[in-house]
Design an enzyme around this catalytic site. Structure first.
Site, PDB file in Angstrom:
ATOM      1  N   GLU A 172      -6.968  32.344   9.427  1.00 61.07           N
ATOM      2  CA  GLU A 172      -6.191  33.525   9.829  1.00 61.07           C
ATOM      3  C   GLU A 172      -4.737  33.451   9.350  1.00 61.07           C
ATOM      4  O   GLU A 172      -4.122  34.472   9.029  1.00 61.07           O
ATOM      5  CB  GLU A 172      -6.209  33.663  11.359  1.00 61.07           C
ATOM      6  CG  GLU A 172      -7.507  34.184  11.950  1.00 61.07           C
ATOM      7  CD  GLU A 172      -8.558  33.111  12.170  1.00 61.07           C
ATOM      8  OE1 GLU A 172      -9.541  33.383  12.870  1.00 61.07           O
ATOM      9  OE2 GLU A 172      -8.408  31.985  11.621  1.00 61.07           O
ATOM     10  N   GLY A 221     -12.996  34.516  13.136  1.00 55.34           N
ATOM     11  CA  GLY A 221     -13.765  34.898  14.323  1.00 55.34           C
ATOM     12  C   GLY A 221     -15.181  34.341  14.283  1.00 55.34           C
ATOM     13  O   GLY A 221     -15.789  34.107  15.335  1.00 55.34           O
ATOM     14  N   GLU A 253     -14.941  31.008  15.656  1.00 52.95           N
ATOM     15  CA  GLU A 253     -14.632  31.142  17.087  1.00 52.95           C
ATOM     16  C   GLU A 253     -15.901  31.485  17.879  1.00 52.95           C
ATOM     17  O   GLU A 253     -16.096  30.994  18.991  1.00 52.95           O
ATOM     18  CB  GLU A 253     -13.538  32.201  17.269  1.00 52.95           C
ATOM     19  CG  GLU A 253     -12.177  31.738  16.748  1.00 52.95           C
ATOM     20  CD  GLU A 253     -11.128  32.820  16.798  1.00 52.95           C
ATOM     21  OE1 GLU A 253     -10.100  32.614  17.484  1.00 52.95           O
ATOM     22  OE2 GLU A 253     -11.345  33.884  16.176  1.00 52.95           O
ATOM     23  N   ALA A 278     -13.494  38.186  11.690  1.00 54.81           N
ATOM     24  CA  ALA A 278     -13.373  39.547  12.202  1.00 54.81           C
ATOM     25  C   ALA A 278     -13.400  40.482  10.999  1.00 54.81           C
ATOM     26  O   ALA A 278     -13.162  40.061   9.876  1.00 54.81           O
ATOM     27  CB  ALA A 278     -12.048  39.699  12.939  1.00 54.81           C
TER      28      ALA A 278
HETATM   29  N1  T1G Z   1     -13.520  41.535   6.772  1.00 57.78           N
HETATM   30  C1  T1G Z   1     -13.841  42.581   5.976  1.00 57.78           C
HETATM   31  N2  T1G Z   1     -14.274  42.468   4.677  1.00 57.78           N
HETATM   32  C2  T1G Z   1     -14.394  41.235   4.191  1.00 57.78           C
HETATM   33  C3  T1G Z   1     -14.073  40.088   4.962  1.00 57.78           C
HETATM   34  C4  T1G Z   1     -13.625  40.278   6.310  1.00 57.78           C
HETATM   35  N3  T1G Z   1     -13.326  39.257   7.116  1.00 57.78           N
HETATM   36  N4  T1G Z   1     -14.280  39.001   4.192  1.00 57.78           N
HETATM   37  C5  T1G Z   1     -14.721  39.449   2.999  1.00 57.78           C
HETATM   38  N5  T1G Z   1     -14.788  40.781   2.987  1.00 57.78           N
HETATM   39  C6  T1G Z   1     -15.246  41.632   1.877  1.00 57.78           C
HETATM   40  C7  T1G Z   1     -14.342  41.551   0.645  1.00 57.78           C
HETATM   41  O1  T1G Z   1     -13.298  42.462   0.725  1.00 57.78           O
HETATM   42  C8  T1G Z   1     -15.312  41.909  -0.466  1.00 57.78           C
HETATM   43  O2  T1G Z   1     -15.459  43.310  -0.475  1.00 57.78           O
HETATM   44  C9  T1G Z   1     -16.622  41.290   0.009  1.00 57.78           C
HETATM   45  O3  T1G Z   1     -16.479  41.109   1.425  1.00 57.78           O
HETATM   46  C10 T1G Z   1     -16.899  39.954  -0.612  1.00 57.78           C
HETATM   47  O4  T1G Z   1     -15.776  39.110  -0.430  1.00 57.78           O
HETATM   48  C11 T1G Z   1     -10.244  37.246  15.573  1.00 57.78           C
HETATM   49  C12 T1G Z   1      -8.315  37.578  13.491  1.00 57.78           C
HETATM   50  C13 T1G Z   1     -15.895  34.872   2.980  1.00 57.78           C
HETATM   51  C14 T1G Z   1     -14.963  33.152   1.515  1.00 57.78           C
HETATM   52  O5  T1G Z   1      -9.966  35.309   6.434  1.00 57.78           O
HETATM   53  O6  T1G Z   1     -12.248  34.328   2.543  1.00 57.78           O
HETATM   54  O7  T1G Z   1     -11.291  36.465  12.027  1.00 57.78           O
HETATM   55  O8  T1G Z   1     -14.486  43.783  -2.664  1.00 57.78           O
HETATM   56  O9  T1G Z   1     -15.177  38.941  -2.868  1.00 57.78           O
HETATM   57  O10 T1G Z   1     -15.505  35.266  -3.117  1.00 57.78           O
HETATM   58  O11 T1G Z   1      -9.449  35.182  14.984  1.00 57.78           O
HETATM   59  O12 T1G Z   1     -14.332  36.780   1.405  1.00 57.78           O
HETATM   60  O13 T1G Z   1     -16.940  43.481  -2.439  1.00 57.78           O
HETATM   61  O14 T1G Z   1     -15.788  45.498  -1.446  1.00 57.78           O
HETATM   62  O15 T1G Z   1     -14.056  37.474  -1.126  1.00 57.78           O
HETATM   63  O16 T1G Z   1     -17.778  35.089  -2.018  1.00 57.78           O
HETATM   64  C15 T1G Z   1     -10.690  35.599   9.026  1.00 57.78           C
HETATM   65  C16 T1G Z   1     -11.962  36.242   4.558  1.00 57.78           C
HETATM   66  C17 T1G Z   1     -10.527  37.037   9.324  1.00 57.78           C
HETATM   67  C18 T1G Z   1     -12.164  35.178   5.557  1.00 57.78           C
HETATM   68  C19 T1G Z   1     -16.322  35.043   0.562  1.00 57.78           C
HETATM   69  N6  T1G Z   1     -11.593  35.433   7.911  1.00 57.78           N
HETATM   70  N7  T1G Z   1     -12.972  36.244   3.521  1.00 57.78           N
HETATM   71  O17 T1G Z   1     -15.685  34.933  -0.651  1.00 57.78           O
HETATM   72  O18 T1G Z   1     -16.459  37.128  -1.729  1.00 57.78           O
HETATM   73  S1  T1G Z   1      -9.348  37.282  10.619  1.00 57.78           S
HETATM   74  C20 T1G Z   1     -11.146  35.316   6.667  1.00 57.78           C
HETATM   75  C21 T1G Z   1     -13.006  35.279   2.565  1.00 57.78           C
HETATM   76  C22 T1G Z   1     -10.170  36.764  12.038  1.00 57.78           C
HETATM   77  C23 T1G Z   1     -10.132  36.245  14.471  1.00 57.78           C
HETATM   78  C24 T1G Z   1      -9.356  36.668  13.289  1.00 57.78           C
HETATM   79  C25 T1G Z   1     -14.008  35.448   1.479  1.00 57.78           C
HETATM   80  C26 T1G Z   1     -15.302  34.633   1.684  1.00 57.78           C
HETATM   81  P1  T1G Z   1     -15.681  44.069  -1.827  1.00 57.78           P
HETATM   82  P2  T1G Z   1     -15.262  38.160  -1.620  1.00 57.78           P
HETATM   83  P3  T1G Z   1     -16.388  35.557  -1.978  1.00 57.78           P
END
Ligand code: T1G
Length: 699
Positions: free
Chosen positions: A125, A102, A105, A63
């Protein structure tokens, strides 16, 4: 139609492509785009199957975290997933990069999933203080069974494509993403395979329905280290609902759990920490277009505890290391410890059996500083005195090749003074690792007055390559972390003189969520180190001095502020210490008073925050969130409190300033008076967060 989601039909297969950099997060636009295109494909008579794929470096990574806390925009993610699941035509998710949260999912809503071999699949999450809120806690247990689902959801770590195939999370590992997915779709059509809606398939739940201990044991194992955290237990409850309840009711339970967590202080703090870590790697004051220098070989000077741990971090990342010592014996000892550490990890299954040998092969142990000559980056990890540092840097300056970056692992000393001993101060900086250096994630990158921007970027990018979290800090005594720790240590010592006992202070600090209190930490580090340096500087700390005079150096002598049973590291309160404290205070004519836990907590945390404000005033740290990243990744600050500066904003700066003033007067300690920045923000009713542009983590 959507700009971020497109559709093209190939051989009767509709390929719906999400293209929303950087990580195809499920923003409202992406959700709308997927829904529109899936509905259109379902309605298109020329289409017989639907493949969902992403452009760029990864499948949907979750998400859009920046949308949390804001008014929800349609369509809801569950509606998008329902469209994929209820499609009368086969829907196939084609996964590359990381299918997370998400994103997974959505894939679980598809009838089938294929992935390339490098892909990773997970529901992290819990690391954001949340639980999967779009069916993940109900569909994943049905896809892989409750045990693996508990590991993935309560633990939050992804699995690889091979393991996903083994456990039935994906149907096929494909060589080429799109071509492989289309071929798979054609196979499904040709074989008239029934569409697999995970919501209808309880087969993998049967064992746990019959014997619930399969589930409860898995939960117990995964929540052992979840001290103070709410989300891991909420995740487990939601998975439990998948076993106990029909799908729709389980989904409802999941939703309730998600809605409770998404507004919680813990999740706000953990989302803040997610973005703070990424902001910290963005270095201010570096001209656009500045590139890091290439680093293909590293030299590390000193094979002691720190040098050895640092060398392991580089070898773990596949970077060859020249490890330099003053003598063969020291070298042999250092290399031996590294080998043992790797072998122990491999024995626990934490590394493949051949990894220790492979990593040792990347380490070349040599005697003599001239051996730094081929290195692109040289990290000095020798004894912590300025004289020794200067001697080493003078020699390194003579032998290192032009353009090499020269880094010191000093925890306190002035990088500018060290740099001044070389003819290339522009190439000198600090890389302050934390012990054990092969485990701790933080690396304070100390920017000297003359450090060149590209040298700085080299240190930041190489730190990320070795899986460290870099934070750029300025030159001052103790940089960010140790400087704030010193402010806390001063108060912990004063509290003993006023009447508190070590175990009372430590209990308050650990209850707050820190892994260890100041006195147990002192015993671990060894009280004699501080004692010798006090004596060198002619200063007294009567209680600590008395302990050392009594031979109580801490764990190494089996007693310090606590006593320790043979072979145990568990601190046990020792009445002898209370007697020693009473005697010392009596000699000083001091009376003990009752001190509340609340006062102890405030005097442990508020002076650190105050020092943090001074660090910001002096631009030793660029932003408050950098200070928080230092404490989260270097000092075990509880992630669910976001870091000292985030915590300060949650408590309220006005209250903190008032309490500090009160303690300054009550203890006659002017250093506790609020720093000008803190006083100003408190007076203006502002927060530390207001100092930087609105953070991505909406409140
Ligand atoms: N939402 C918004 N921005 C995100 C994002 C996300 N989910 N994931 C990454 N970014 C932005 C991050 O801030 C950065 O921005 C750029 O992307 C690159 O990320 C309903 C509730 C995917 C493994 O927890 O673990 O889904 O600093 O530097 O090292 O159930 O990002 O460049 O401006 O980390 O290559 C669940 C979170 C969400 C995964 C890539 N998902 N992301 O790593 O790049 S909750 C996560 C990561 C959810 C549902 C629920 C990592 C990555 P900027 P980065 P990276």
């Amino acid at each position: 139609m959507s700009e971020v989601v497109t559709r093209a039909t190939q051989d009767q297969v509709a390929i719906v492509t999400v293209d929303s950099p950087p990580v195809n997060a499920l923003s409202a636009a992406v959700r709308r785009g997927i829904l529109e295109n899936v509905n259109a494909a379902v309605a298109d008579p020329a289409v017989q199957a639907i493949v969902l794929v992403c452009a760029g470096r990864t499948f949907i990574a979750g998400a859009d975290i920046t949308e949390f806390g804001k008014p929800p925009q349609p369509p809801a993610l569950n509606d998008v997933i329902a469209a994929l699941e209820n499609s009368p035509k086969p829907t196939i998710a084609a996964i590359h990069g990381t299918a997370l949260g998400g994103g997974l999912e959505v894939a679980l809503g598809c009838h089938f999933r294929v992935a390339v071999k490098e892909a990773k699949l997970g529901l992290p999450e819990v690391k954001l203080g949340l639980l999967p809120g779009a069916g993940g806690t109900q569909r994943l247990p049905r896809a892989v069974g409750p045990e693996l689902a508990v590991q993935m959801i309560v633990g939050g770590s992804p699995i690889g494509a091979a393991e996903a195939l083994k456990h039935g999370l994906v149907e096929e590992v494909v060589e080429n993403l799109v071509a492989g997915a289309v071929a798979f779709a054609k196979k499904v059509l040709a074989e008239k395979r029934p569409l697999r809606r995970l919501r209808d398939d309880d087969s993998k739940l049967a064992a746990a329905k019959a014997d619930r201990s399969i589930f409860t044991n898995a939960v117990a194992a995964m929540t052992k280290k979840a001290r103070g955290l709410e989300a891991p237990f909420a995740c487990a409850d939601a998975i439990g609902a998948a076993i106990d309840l029909p799908f729709e009711e389980g989904l409802k339970k999941e939703r309730e759990g998600f809605m409770k967590l998404v507004v919680s202080d813990q999740s706000k703090a953990q989302r803040y920490a997610f973005f703070a870590e990424r902001e910290a790697a963005k270095v201010d004051g570096v001209p656009d277009g500045t590139k890091p220098r290439p680093v293909s070989r590293v030299a590390i000077i000193g094979a002691g505890t720190m040098g050895g741990g640092i060398a392991m971090s580089f070898a773990n990342a596949g970077i060859p290391v020249t490890l330099i010592e003053t003598g063969e014996e020291q070298l042999k000892r250092g290399l031996g410890i590294m080998q043992k550490n790797w072998e122990a990890t491999a024995a626990r299954g934490g590394l493949p059996p051949d990894a220790p040998a492979k990593r040792m092969a990347l380490i070349t142990g040599l005697v003599g500083l001239e051996n730094v000559k081929d290195a692109d980056l040289i990290i000095e990890a020798v004894f912590e005195t300025m004289a020794v540092k200067k001697e080493v840097f003078t020699a390194v300056d003579a032998h290192a090749k032009p353009g090499a970056v020269l880094a010191s692992n000093t925890s306190y000393l002035s990088i500018d003074e060290i740099a001044a001993t070389t003819k290339r101060p522009q190439d000198v900086l600090g890389m302050h690792f934390f012990s054990p250096a092969n485990v701790m994630k933080l690396c304070e990158i100390v920017r000297g007055a003359k450090t060149a921007p590209d040298a700085l970027l080299t240190a930041v990018s190489i730190a990320k390559k070795i899986a460290k979290v870099p934070v750029v800090v300025g030159v001052c005594d103790g940089f960010v972390g140790n400087r704030m720790l010193a402010a806390r240590s001063k108060q912990s010592e004063k509290l003993l003189f006023e009447g508190a006992l070590p175990q009372q202070v430590d209990a308050v600090v650990t209850k707050f969520g820190m892994p260890m209190g100041p006195f147990a930490m002192g015993d671990l580090a060894g009280l004699d180190i501080g004692w010798r340096s006090r004596k060198d500087r002619g200063i007294k700390s009567e209680i600590a001095d008395a302990l050392c005079e009594a031979g109580r150096f801490g764990q190494k002598t089996g007693k310090g502020y606590y006593k320790y049973e043979q072979g145990s590291r568990a601190p046990m309160p020792d009445p002898e210490v209370e007697t020693l404290i009473n005697d010392t205070l009596a000699k000083l004519g001091l009376k003990r008073r009752d001190i509340t836990d609340e006062e102890i907590l405030e005097r442990m945390v508020y002076p650190m925050i105050n020092e943090g404000a001074r660090i910001l005033e002096e631009k030793i740290a660029a932003r408050p969130s950098d200070i928080d990243v230092v404490w989260l990744y270097g000092y075990g600050w509880p992630i669910y409190r976001g870091g000292p500066m985030h915590y300060a904003d949650s408590v309220g700066l006005k209250h903190i300033a008032e309490r500090l003033s009160a303690y300054a007067k009550a203890t006659n300690d002017p250093s506790l008076e609020p720093a000008p920045l803190l006083a100003r923000l408190a007076a203006e009713g502002k927060t530390f967060a207001s100092l930087t542009q609105p953070s991505k983590a909406a409140a």
